[in-house]
Design a protein around this motif. Structure first.
Motif, PDB file in Angstrom:
ATOM      1  N   SER A 202      31.170  34.093  36.607  1.00 49.11           N
ATOM      2  CA  SER A 202      32.044  34.405  37.672  1.00 49.11           C
ATOM      3  C   SER A 202      32.390  36.025  37.516  1.00 49.11           C
ATOM      4  O   SER A 202      32.579  36.713  38.368  1.00 49.11           O
ATOM      5  N   ASP A 203      32.275  36.693  36.285  1.00 51.93           N
ATOM      6  CA  ASP A 203      32.436  38.117  35.926  1.00 51.93           C
ATOM      7  C   ASP A 203      31.216  38.640  36.888  1.00 51.93           C
ATOM      8  O   ASP A 203      31.479  39.941  37.396  1.00 51.93           O
ATOM      9  N   GLY A 204      30.028  38.291  36.855  1.00 49.95           N
ATOM     10  CA  GLY A 204      28.898  38.638  37.721  1.00 49.95           C
ATOM     11  C   GLY A 204      29.356  38.692  38.941  1.00 49.95           C
ATOM     12  O   GLY A 204      28.655  39.637  39.770  1.00 49.95           O
ATOM     13  N   ASP A 205      29.976  37.735  39.641  1.00 50.48           N
ATOM     14  CA  ASP A 205      30.519  37.635  40.971  1.00 50.48           C
ATOM     15  C   ASP A 205      31.059  39.024  41.253  1.00 50.48           C
ATOM     16  O   ASP A 205      30.910  39.503  42.216  1.00 50.48           O
ATOM     17  N   VAL A 206      32.107  39.122  40.240  1.00 47.33           N
ATOM     18  CA  VAL A 206      33.030  40.561  40.743  1.00 47.33           C
ATOM     19  C   VAL A 206      32.087  41.698  40.537  1.00 47.33           C
ATOM     20  O   VAL A 206      32.164  42.723  41.444  1.00 47.33           O
TER      21      VAL A 206
ATOM     22  N   GLY B  95      19.537  38.779  27.141  1.00 46.07           N
ATOM     23  CA  GLY B  95      20.161  37.666  27.306  1.00 46.07           C
ATOM     24  C   GLY B  95      21.733  37.667  27.711  1.00 46.07           C
ATOM     25  O   GLY B  95      21.934  37.080  28.589  1.00 46.07           O
ATOM     26  N   ASN B  96      22.454  38.619  26.926  1.00 48.36           N
ATOM     27  CA  ASN B  96      23.595  38.605  27.365  1.00 48.36           C
ATOM     28  C   ASN B  96      23.867  39.249  28.621  1.00 48.36           C
ATOM     29  O   ASN B  96      24.778  38.810  29.348  1.00 48.36           O
ATOM     30  N   ALA B  97      23.062  40.237  29.163  1.00 47.14           N
ATOM     31  CA  ALA B  97      23.198  40.602  30.250  1.00 47.14           C
ATOM     32  C   ALA B  97      22.934  39.628  31.557  1.00 47.14           C
ATOM     33  O   ALA B  97      23.759  39.656  32.516  1.00 47.14           O
ATOM     34  N   CYS B  98      21.984  38.828  31.065  1.00 46.73           N
ATOM     35  CA  CYS B  98      21.796  37.685  32.258  1.00 46.73           C
ATOM     36  C   CYS B  98      22.878  36.816  32.067  1.00 46.73           C
ATOM     37  O   CYS B  98      23.305  36.343  33.288  1.00 46.73           O
ATOM     38  N   GLN B  99      23.571  36.589  30.982  1.00 49.27           N
ATOM     39  CA  GLN B  99      24.674  35.507  31.039  1.00 49.27           C
ATOM     40  C   GLN B  99      25.825  36.162  31.745  1.00 49.27           C
ATOM     41  O   GLN B  99      26.495  35.321  32.449  1.00 49.27           O
ATOM     42  N   VAL B 100      26.371  37.303  31.707  1.00 46.41           N
ATOM     43  CA  VAL B 100      27.256  37.899  32.298  1.00 46.41           C
ATOM     44  C   VAL B 100      26.986  37.932  33.881  1.00 46.41           C
ATOM     45  O   VAL B 100      27.956  37.497  34.423  1.00 46.41           O
ATOM     46  N   ALA B 101      25.839  38.402  34.138  1.00 42.16           N
ATOM     47  CA  ALA B 101      25.207  38.318  35.567  1.00 42.16           C
ATOM     48  C   ALA B 101      25.503  37.069  36.089  1.00 42.16           C
ATOM     49  O   ALA B 101      26.040  37.079  37.595  1.00 42.16           O
ATOM     50  N   GLY B 102      25.333  35.967  35.675  1.00 43.60           N
ATOM     51  CA  GLY B 102      25.349  34.487  36.091  1.00 43.60           C
ATOM     52  C   GLY B 102      26.610  34.092  35.968  1.00 43.60           C
ATOM     53  O   GLY B 102      26.834  32.841  36.581  1.00 43.60           O
TER      54      GLY B 102
ATOM     55  N   LEU C 129      42.003  39.898  41.808  1.00 45.05           N
ATOM     56  CA  LEU C 129      41.914  40.254  43.300  1.00 45.05           C
ATOM     57  C   LEU C 129      40.678  40.602  43.696  1.00 45.05           C
ATOM     58  O   LEU C 129      39.900  40.103  44.766  1.00 45.05           O
ATOM     59  N   LEU C 130      39.731  41.229  42.811  1.00 48.09           N
ATOM     60  CA  LEU C 130      38.583  41.522  43.095  1.00 48.09           C
ATOM     61  C   LEU C 130      37.607  40.324  43.101  1.00 48.09           C
ATOM     62  O   LEU C 130      36.616  40.312  44.024  1.00 48.09           O
ATOM     63  N   GLY C 131      37.943  39.220  42.271  1.00 50.97           N
ATOM     64  CA  GLY C 131      37.193  37.934  42.492  1.00 50.97           C
ATOM     65  C   GLY C 131      37.626  37.026  43.746  1.00 50.97           C
ATOM     66  O   GLY C 131      36.897  36.571  44.190  1.00 50.97           O
ATOM     67  N   GLU C 132      38.823  37.405  44.266  1.00 50.20           N
ATOM     68  CA  GLU C 132      39.385  36.473  45.323  1.00 50.20           C
ATOM     69  C   GLU C 132      38.962  37.177  46.656  1.00 50.20           C
ATOM     70  O   GLU C 132      38.604  36.523  47.572  1.00 50.20           O
ATOM     71  N   VAL C 133      39.246  38.418  46.790  1.00 47.60           N
ATOM     72  CA  VAL C 133      39.213  38.943  48.021  1.00 47.60           C
ATOM     73  C   VAL C 133      38.188  40.107  48.147  1.00 47.60           C
ATOM     74  O   VAL C 133      37.765  40.735  49.286  1.00 47.60           O
ATOM     75  N   GLY C 134      37.879  40.703  47.010  1.00 50.33           N
ATOM     76  CA  GLY C 134      36.588  41.690  46.923  1.00 50.33           C
ATOM     77  C   GLY C 134      37.199  43.086  47.010  1.00 50.33           C
ATOM     78  O   GLY C 134      38.607  43.190  47.427  1.00 50.33           O
ATOM     79  N   TYR C 135      36.699  44.155  46.758  1.00 53.16           N
ATOM     80  CA  TYR C 135      36.957  45.379  46.860  1.00 53.16           C
ATOM     81  C   TYR C 135      37.800  46.030  47.981  1.00 53.16           C
ATOM     82  O   TYR C 135      38.767  46.575  47.954  1.00 53.16           O
ATOM     83  N   ASP C 136      36.785  45.821  49.080  1.00 50.49           N
ATOM     84  CA  ASP C 136      37.484  46.387  50.373  1.00 50.49           C
ATOM     85  C   ASP C 136      38.672  45.988  50.665  1.00 50.49           C
ATOM     86  O   ASP C 136      39.619  46.556  51.217  1.00 50.49           O
ATOM     87  N   ARG C 137      39.081  44.726  50.482  1.00 53.22           N
ATOM     88  CA  ARG C 137      40.204  43.998  50.911  1.00 53.22           C
ATOM     89  C   ARG C 137      41.274  43.846  49.776  1.00 53.22           C
ATOM     90  O   ARG C 137      42.317  43.810  50.192  1.00 53.22           O
TER      91      ARG C 137
END
Lengths: 203, 203
Positions: B97-101, B88-95, B23-31
Motif C-alpha cells: 500500500s506504500d507503493g500505491d501512495v 527485492g526490497n524495492a519490489c516489496q515496497v512497490a507492491g 490522506l495521500l492514500g485515501e484521496v491522492g495528492y491533488d485532492r
C-alpha cells in the motif's frame, strides 16, 4: 462508387483520429469526451462508437494513425549505430509536442488499467519487431551472440526514456542517448556472450 | 520543561506526517488540502504552514518520516546478494500500500514540477549513498573495477521498478528481481572492467 465510399471512410477516419490527437494535447485523456471528438471531427457519435466502442480503442486508433503501424528499424551497419539512432529517435519524440500527448496518456494510464493495456499494445508491443531486427542483424554480424535478448533491450530503453520524460529528470539530448547506449544497452546485449565465455572457461 | 516541549513538537510532527500519508492514500495528492491535514492531525493550519510552507515540502516531510532518512545498504558479502536484496526490497515496497501512495505521488508529479523535484530529492537522491556503498564494497572485493558507476545502477533500477509498477506491466516477484539483477544490473556494473580489458588488449 466503391472507391468513393472507401475514400470517404478513410477521410472520416483521418478526421476522427486527428480530432482525438488534438484533444489529447489540449485537454488530456480524462477530460476528452466523445461529444468533443464528434464535434471536432464533424462526425456522429454513433459512427464513432460503431468502429471504436471504448475510449482506449479510440486512442489506440489515433496513435496508430499518427505514428504509423510499427516503426522501421534503423540499419546503419553497426549495433552501436542502430541503437544510437533508435534512442535518438525516442528522445526526439519524447521531447516534442507528441511526447506531451504520450506523457499525458501514460499519466492517465497509471489510474486506468484498460488504457494501460492499450498503451502497452500500441506503444510497446508494436515496436518489438524493430528491436528484434536490430539484435538479429547484430547477431549475424557477430557483434552479439544468439543469447542477446531483444526483449530486455526494449524493456530497459522504454523504462529509461519514459522515466526521464515523465519526471523531467534531465535532458533528452545526444549526450543522454550515448550514455544509454554505451553504459546500459550495449553492456546488457553483450552480457550473454561473456557469461557463455566464463562458463566454457570453467569447464 | 525543554524536553516536554521537544516531545510535544515531535508528537505534533508525527501526527501531521501520519495525517499527510493517510490522506495521500485515501484521496491522492491533488485532492489533499491543508484543511484536511490540519483537521486530521488536530493541528492549526498556521502551525503547519510555519514549518512546511508548501504542499510538496509537507509531502517530503511525511515521506522521510514514514520511510526514514536514507535506507541502510544490505551487506550480504557479495554484489549479487546485495543487489538481489535491494531489488527485492524495492519490489516489496512497490507492491505494498506504500507503493500505491508513491505511485499516486509520481502520477501527480508528472503534472507538477515542484512535486517532481521534491520526489527526486527525498525518494531518489536520498538513496544514492546506499548504491554507492554497494558498489564500493564490490570494488574492494574485486567483483567490479573502480569504473563501476553507482549512478547508472541507481538510474536503471529506479526506472525499471517504477515503470513496471506505474503501468502494471508484470509481477514484482523474486523472478523479476533475479531478471533485473542478472540480465541488467550486473552486466551494467561489470562493463567498465571489460571495456578496460578490451582497451588494454588493443595496446
Amino acid at each position: 462508387v466503391g472507391s468513393t465510399t472507401a475514400r470517404l471512410r478513410a477521410d472520416r477516419r483521418t478526421a476522427i483520429c486527428d480530432a482525438v490527437f488534438e484533444l489529447l494535447g489540449e485537454v488530456g485523456y480524462d477530460r476528452m469526451t466523445m461529444d468533443a471528438v464528434a464535434a471536432r471531427a464533424r462526425a456522429s457519435k454513433a459512427t464513432i462508437y460503431r468502429s471504436w466502442p471504448t475510449k482506449p480503442e479510440l486512442v489506440a486508433e489515433a496513435i496508430v494513425h499518427h505514428f504509423g503501424d510499427s516503426p522501421a528499424s534503423p540499419d546503419t551497419g553497426s549495433l552501436r549505430g542502430d541503437l544510437l539512432e533508435t534512442v535518438g529517435n525516442a528522445c526526439q519524440v519524447a521531447g516534442s509536442s507528441d511526447g506531451d500527448v504520450i506523457s499525458g496518456l501514460m499519466t492517465a494510464a497509471g489510474r486506468n488499467p484498460d488504457l494501460a493495456q492499450t498503451m502497452q499494445r500500441c506503444m510497446y508491443d508494436a515496436k518489438h519487431a524493430m528491436f528484434q531486427q536490430i539484435v538479429d542483424r547484430a547477431c549475424r554480424r557477430g557483434e552479439v551472440c544468439s543469447g542477446a535478448d531483444a526483449g530486455v533491450l526494449h524493456e530497459v530503453l522504454h523504462a529509461l526514456i519514459l522515466a526521464r520524460r515523465m519526471w523531467d529528470s534531465g535532458d533528452l539530448d545526444d549526450g543522454y542517448a550515448e550514455h544509454v547506449v554505451d553504459q546500459v544497452l550495449i553492456p546488457v546485449l553483450e552480457h550473454p556472450r561473456r557469461a557463455a565465455e566464463v562458463e566454457s572457461a570453467r569447464q
